[in-house]
Scaffold this motif. Structure first.
Motif, PDB file in Angstrom:
ATOM      1  N   ASP A  13      -4.014  -2.525 -10.032  1.00  0.00           N
ATOM      2  CA  ASP A  13      -3.523  -1.381  -9.275  1.00  0.00           C
ATOM      3  C   ASP A  13      -4.476  -1.025  -8.134  1.00  0.00           C
ATOM      4  O   ASP A  13      -4.041  -0.696  -7.032  1.00  0.00           O
ATOM      5  CB  ASP A  13      -3.319  -0.167 -10.187  1.00  0.00           C
ATOM      6  N   GLU A  14      -5.776  -1.103  -8.390  1.00  0.00           N
ATOM      7  CA  GLU A  14      -6.754  -0.840  -7.331  1.00  0.00           C
ATOM      8  C   GLU A  14      -6.669  -1.902  -6.236  1.00  0.00           C
ATOM      9  O   GLU A  14      -6.740  -1.585  -5.049  1.00  0.00           O
ATOM     10  CB  GLU A  14      -8.180  -0.799  -7.889  1.00  0.00           C
ATOM     11  N   ASP A  16      -4.062  -3.688  -5.426  1.00  0.00           N
ATOM     12  CA  ASP A  16      -2.838  -3.447  -4.674  1.00  0.00           C
ATOM     13  C   ASP A  16      -2.999  -2.279  -3.706  1.00  0.00           C
ATOM     14  O   ASP A  16      -2.522  -2.342  -2.567  1.00  0.00           O
ATOM     15  CB  ASP A  16      -1.665  -3.181  -5.618  1.00  0.00           C
ATOM     16  N   ALA A  17      -3.661  -1.220  -4.150  1.00  0.00           N
ATOM     17  CA  ALA A  17      -3.880  -0.057  -3.281  1.00  0.00           C
ATOM     18  C   ALA A  17      -4.745  -0.438  -2.081  1.00  0.00           C
ATOM     19  O   ALA A  17      -4.446  -0.057  -0.940  1.00  0.00           O
ATOM     20  CB  ALA A  17      -4.530   1.075  -4.073  1.00  0.00           C
ATOM     21  N   ALA A  18      -5.814  -1.177  -2.329  1.00  0.00           N
ATOM     22  CA  ALA A  18      -6.692  -1.604  -1.228  1.00  0.00           C
ATOM     23  C   ALA A  18      -5.937  -2.518  -0.268  1.00  0.00           C
ATOM     24  O   ALA A  18      -6.014  -2.346   0.956  1.00  0.00           O
ATOM     25  CB  ALA A  18      -7.924  -2.315  -1.783  1.00  0.00           C
ATOM     26  N   LEU A  19      -5.200  -3.471  -0.816  1.00  0.00           N
ATOM     27  CA  LEU A  19      -4.431  -4.377   0.039  1.00  0.00           C
ATOM     28  C   LEU A  19      -3.414  -3.624   0.881  1.00  0.00           C
ATOM     29  O   LEU A  19      -3.251  -3.903   2.075  1.00  0.00           O
ATOM     30  CB  LEU A  19      -3.724  -5.437  -0.808  1.00  0.00           C
ATOM     31  N   GLY A  20      -2.735  -2.678   0.290  1.00  0.00           N
ATOM     32  CA  GLY A  20      -1.766  -1.882   1.041  1.00  0.00           C
ATOM     33  C   GLY A  20      -2.425  -1.155   2.204  1.00  0.00           C
ATOM     34  O   GLY A  20      -1.905  -1.139   3.328  1.00  0.00           O
ATOM     35  N   GLY A 107      -6.099   7.216  -5.970  1.00  0.00           N
ATOM     36  CA  GLY A 107      -4.763   7.497  -6.493  1.00  0.00           C
ATOM     37  C   GLY A 107      -4.353   6.487  -7.553  1.00  0.00           C
ATOM     38  O   GLY A 107      -3.759   6.843  -8.573  1.00  0.00           O
ATOM     39  N   ALA A 108      -4.691   5.214  -7.309  1.00  0.00           N
ATOM     40  CA  ALA A 108      -4.385   4.167  -8.294  1.00  0.00           C
ATOM     41  C   ALA A 108      -5.157   4.411  -9.590  1.00  0.00           C
ATOM     42  O   ALA A 108      -4.614   4.230 -10.685  1.00  0.00           O
ATOM     43  CB  ALA A 108      -4.720   2.784  -7.719  1.00  0.00           C
ATOM     44  N   GLN A 109      -6.411   4.832  -9.473  1.00  0.00           N
ATOM     45  CA  GLN A 109      -7.193   5.129 -10.675  1.00  0.00           C
ATOM     46  C   GLN A 109      -6.581   6.292 -11.449  1.00  0.00           C
ATOM     47  O   GLN A 109      -6.461   6.232 -12.675  1.00  0.00           O
ATOM     48  CB  GLN A 109      -8.644   5.455 -10.310  1.00  0.00           C
ATOM     49  N   ALA A 110      -6.190   7.335 -10.743  1.00  0.00           N
ATOM     50  CA  ALA A 110      -5.602   8.504 -11.426  1.00  0.00           C
ATOM     51  C   ALA A 110      -4.324   8.109 -12.164  1.00  0.00           C
ATOM     52  O   ALA A 110      -4.104   8.532 -13.308  1.00  0.00           O
ATOM     53  CB  ALA A 110      -5.320   9.612 -10.404  1.00  0.00           C
TER      54      ALA A 110
END
Length: 196
Positions: A13-14, A16-20, A107-110
């Protein structure tokens, strides 16, 4: 095995968030820096895809196999983080990009914290054994730790001008707390009758 799956999902998830975040920035880059940004995104995507492939290959493995695989996945995770750090040190020193990426990862961590807690509660609800006080207390502690970590990350989101090393350290601290809480809840759940 839920501990390992939660651990791996949180990292994916992290990623993916960074890539986005990086893909949005690369899409807005000027022609001369677009090639470099696109290459960084491609490299990060390759790391993420290798990580995901390893997880998929291990989904049916037992706990002992996961323990070994986790060591390999940690190396891949560290490589991903190193590439992100290099990006911010070389091509992406813009505070706006760092803050945007930080917010997406936080946000991904939360979401990972909430999803893990929900999964543990759901699994416990499906078990035929009664919930032990230890499990309930540990799950409650996990939720409290999640709130604390989220508050720390929110403070940094609002601060605005922190360097990537400060932001990254805060994410690592939150990630470590998640891993410890995830492990504690899983052990408590296993102790109350769950099968891995």
């Amino acid at each position: 095995m839920h501990f390992y799956l939660n651990w791996a999902k949180e990292r994916i998830d992290e990623m993916d968030a960074a890539l986005g975040s990086f893909e949005i920035k690369a899409g807005k880059a000027k022609a001369n820096s677009k090639i470099k940004a696109d290459q960084i995104v491609a490299d990060l995507r390759r790391c993420r895809d290798e990580f995901q492939a390893e997880i998929t290959a291990q989904t049916q493995a037992g706990e002992a196999a996961w323990a070994h695989t986790k060591m390999d996945l940690e190396k891949q995770w560290n490589s991903f983080e190193t590439q992100m750090k290099a990006y911010f040190e070389n091509a992406g020193k813009q505070i706006e990009q760092q803050q945007s990426t930080f917010k997406d990862i936080a946000g991904a961590q939360a979401r990972a914290w909430r999803e893990a807690a929900d999964k543990f509660r759901e699994l416990a609800g499906k078990m035929a054994v009664s919930h032990t006080g230890e499990f309930e207390a540990t799950l409650k502690q996990m939720k409290a730790d999640a709130t604390t970590a989220d508050a720390r990350l929110e403070t940094l989101k609002q601060a605005g001008g922190e360097s990537w090393s400060v932001l990254s350290a805060a994410l690592a601290e939150s990630r470590k707390a998640f891993d410890q809480a995830n492990q504690a809840v899983w052990h408590a759940l296993k102790g109350s009758g769950a099968k891995s």
